[in-house]
Enzyme design. Sequence first.
Site, PDB file in Angstrom:
ATOM      1  N   GLY A  74       0.834  -1.194   0.000  1.00 14.08           N
ATOM      2  CA  GLY A  74       0.000   0.000   0.000  1.00 14.08           C
ATOM      3  C   GLY A  74       0.869   1.243   0.000  1.00 14.08           C
ATOM      4  O   GLY A  74       2.098   1.167   0.155  1.00 14.08           O
ATOM      5  N   SER A  75       0.248   2.391  -0.133  1.00  9.69           N
ATOM      6  CA  SER A  75       1.003   3.633  -0.309  1.00  9.69           C
ATOM      7  C   SER A  75       1.855   3.985   0.904  1.00  9.69           C
ATOM      8  O   SER A  75       2.947   4.547   0.767  1.00  9.69           O
ATOM      9  CB  SER A  75       0.034   4.783  -0.606  1.00  9.69           C
ATOM     10  OG  SER A  75      -0.925   4.910   0.436  1.00  9.69           O
TER      11      SER A  75
ATOM     12  N   GLU B 212       3.491   2.074   2.809  1.00 12.23           N
ATOM     13  CA  GLU B 212       4.647   1.196   2.997  1.00 12.23           C
ATOM     14  C   GLU B 212       5.715   1.398   1.924  1.00 12.23           C
ATOM     15  O   GLU B 212       6.778   0.770   1.985  1.00 12.23           O
ATOM     16  CB  GLU B 212       4.236  -0.290   2.947  1.00 12.23           C
ATOM     17  CG  GLU B 212       3.243  -0.708   4.004  1.00 12.23           C
ATOM     18  CD  GLU B 212       1.820  -0.515   3.540  1.00 12.23           C
ATOM     19  OE1 GLU B 212       1.339  -1.302   2.717  1.00 12.23           O
ATOM     20  OE2 GLU B 212       1.196   0.467   3.985  1.00 12.23           O
TER      21      GLU B 212
ATOM     22  N   GLU C  64      -4.923  -9.302   2.611  1.00 15.63           N
ATOM     23  CA  GLU C  64      -4.056  -9.273   3.789  1.00 15.63           C
ATOM     24  C   GLU C  64      -4.215 -10.505   4.683  1.00 15.63           C
ATOM     25  O   GLU C  64      -3.253 -10.937   5.335  1.00 15.63           O
ATOM     26  CB  GLU C  64      -4.318  -7.998   4.593  1.00 15.63           C
ATOM     27  CG  GLU C  64      -3.784  -6.725   3.934  1.00 15.63           C
ATOM     28  CD  GLU C  64      -4.769  -6.070   2.966  1.00 15.63           C
ATOM     29  OE1 GLU C  64      -5.771  -6.723   2.604  1.00 15.63           O
ATOM     30  OE2 GLU C  64      -4.535  -4.901   2.573  1.00 15.63           O
TER      31      GLU C  64
ATOM     32  N   HIS D 254      -0.851  -2.908   4.977  1.00 18.00           N
ATOM     33  CA  HIS D 254      -1.242  -1.517   4.799  1.00 18.00           C
ATOM     34  C   HIS D 254      -1.822  -1.003   6.108  1.00 18.00           C
ATOM     35  O   HIS D 254      -2.217  -1.786   6.966  1.00 18.00           O
ATOM     36  CB  HIS D 254      -2.255  -1.429   3.663  1.00 18.00           C
ATOM     37  CG  HIS D 254      -2.436  -0.050   3.111  1.00 18.00           C
ATOM     38  ND1 HIS D 254      -1.440   0.891   3.092  1.00 18.00           N
ATOM     39  CD2 HIS D 254      -3.527   0.546   2.545  1.00 18.00           C
ATOM     40  CE1 HIS D 254      -1.891   1.991   2.547  1.00 18.00           C
ATOM     41  NE2 HIS D 254      -3.147   1.818   2.209  1.00 18.00           N
TER      42      HIS D 254
ATOM     43  N   HIS E   3     -16.703 -25.746  22.878  1.00 19.14           N
ATOM     44  CA  HIS E   3     -17.323 -25.064  21.745  1.00 19.14           C
ATOM     45  C   HIS E   3     -18.801 -24.814  21.973  1.00 19.14           C
ATOM     46  O   HIS E   3     -19.320 -23.765  21.608  1.00 19.14           O
ATOM     47  CB  HIS E   3     -17.123 -25.884  20.464  1.00 19.14           C
ATOM     48  CG  HIS E   3     -17.586 -25.190  19.219  1.00 19.14           C
ATOM     49  ND1 HIS E   3     -17.737 -25.837  18.015  1.00 19.14           N
ATOM     50  CD2 HIS E   3     -17.937 -23.901  18.981  1.00 19.14           C
ATOM     51  CE1 HIS E   3     -18.163 -24.977  17.097  1.00 19.14           C
ATOM     52  NE2 HIS E   3     -18.287 -23.800  17.657  1.00 19.14           N
TER      53      HIS E   3
ATOM     54  N   GLY F  75     -10.635 -21.451  15.203  1.00 19.98           N
ATOM     55  CA  GLY F  75     -11.912 -21.565  14.516  1.00 19.98           C
ATOM     56  C   GLY F  75     -12.242 -20.498  13.509  1.00 19.98           C
ATOM     57  O   GLY F  75     -13.281 -20.592  12.844  1.00 19.98           O
TER      58      GLY F  75
END
Length: 534
Positions: free
Chosen positions: A28-29, A31, A50, A73, A280, A399
């Site tokens: 992204g800009s 980075e 991502e 980003h 769970h 999960g």
Amino acid sequence: MTTGSTVREAVFEFCRRAGMTTVFGNPGSTELRMFRDFPEDFEYVLALQETVAVAAAAGHAIGTGNAGLVSLHSAGGVGHALGAVFNAYRDRVPLVVFAGQQSRDMLLSRPFLGADEPATFPRPYVKWSRQPERAEDVPAALAEAYRVAMTPPRGPVFISVPEDDWDRPAAPVPHREVRSAFTADPAALREVADALNAAASPVIVVGSGVDDEEALPQVVELAERLGAPAWISPLSGRSGFPEDHALFRGFLPPVKDQLAARLDGHDVVLVLGTQVFTYHVGSGGDVLPAGARLFHLDCDPAQTAWSTVGTSLLTTLRPALAGLLDLVEKADRPAPEPRPRPAPPRAGDPIDPALAVETLRDLLPEDAVIVEEIPSHRDLFHARMPITRSGGFLASGSGALGWALPVAVGRAMAGNGERIVCVIGDGSIMYSVQALWTAAQRRVPLTVVVVNNGGYGAIRSLGRRIDIETVPGADIAGIDYAAVAAGLGVPGRTVASTTELDEALAQALAHEGPYLVEVQVEQGDPTLYEPWAR
């Protein structure tokens, strides 16, 4: 400040010394300045989303034993990735996550793409997070973050770097190391050993920490010395005990009363490398059968603090097990009854999911690594696909779907040519299907088996537990998974008949690069976590 080094140079030099030269990301800009004069000895692995970047880095970290390096980003990219960060945290996978940020002189104006509270955003599912106050502090903060990520319990860390920091001067980070193995007090280990020696019927519960800490040989030796059966903890993301061993009993169910029933008749319960216990669905009852004592060995101070029963010892496993093996006496106990074998799968069409699993099992190369994400059929899978070696099985212990496919890609990149086999549901694969593109670009030795039962079968089953016969949004139709894979550069085919199953899976396992097989199975939904499901 004159140092002859920039933040960028100091960061890359530290990463080089730490062995983190593979960067997973989606650029992204904010980075871009990180990548100026990108070092030739570093490799950038592009993911198309991502979540895929984080999970692929996690698979790579598992395969190498070192922290994975991720570039995200700013706020939006971090937000996309948080499900995978959550999984990495719960599964104790060490990751160093960099995130871009707008330049420091813009932050007070809340700029486009800026993160308002970057260090807070990924919490509590990172071990450490910071945006350094000064640019020159970034390399030292990175070094601290790496050490935290690699200290048991290992896990992800997060550092936000304003884009103008990368070109600022900074001193290199001095080299240092942290020795992270630690063990419980000898008196505490003696207490555990005395209880095991005096037990009428001890039992061992193995968590993913056993596989993560490469302690399987010691656990097997301890179980054999005690003549104690071994269970794997509920919903474990690893195996941790050879599932063809005479002492292996199976996977404990994530339901309190059912789990306690499995442990009934045992007076001492030894839990290794996991929490006590993962549930769970809700049920009544006690954590343990009446009269049982529990000892819990784990490296996570949080888990040892909030466990509600027993005695917890804060320790890494290998030195603790070595200490126990010096103290535990050889017991003369009869071997347990052999585990009942599952009934043969039904032949014919539509394809029985059990037949698909057994056919795959019979064709697997000896060194294959299984990565599993089929919630609808996980009990069935474990019953029919025994994992017999350390590192041979990976899954999500938390999960959040979308983990398995990119983890499999990263694990394949870290391997030595062994076949990685991702067994994944038709619902699960669509969370991170973009990982197929990265697999194709890298030509990794990956077989993807999509078990297509027409929807979220696990959700339907869990709905029936609470008397919801029809769950809205549980059906998936109209997706041609082989065509989707082909569009992302991965060849594949669809199988709807048992007559094609052997040949299709053999083709997928022998293919030089990645290959996908969609197996259309019977659409009857399983019944999860019933007392008979072993």
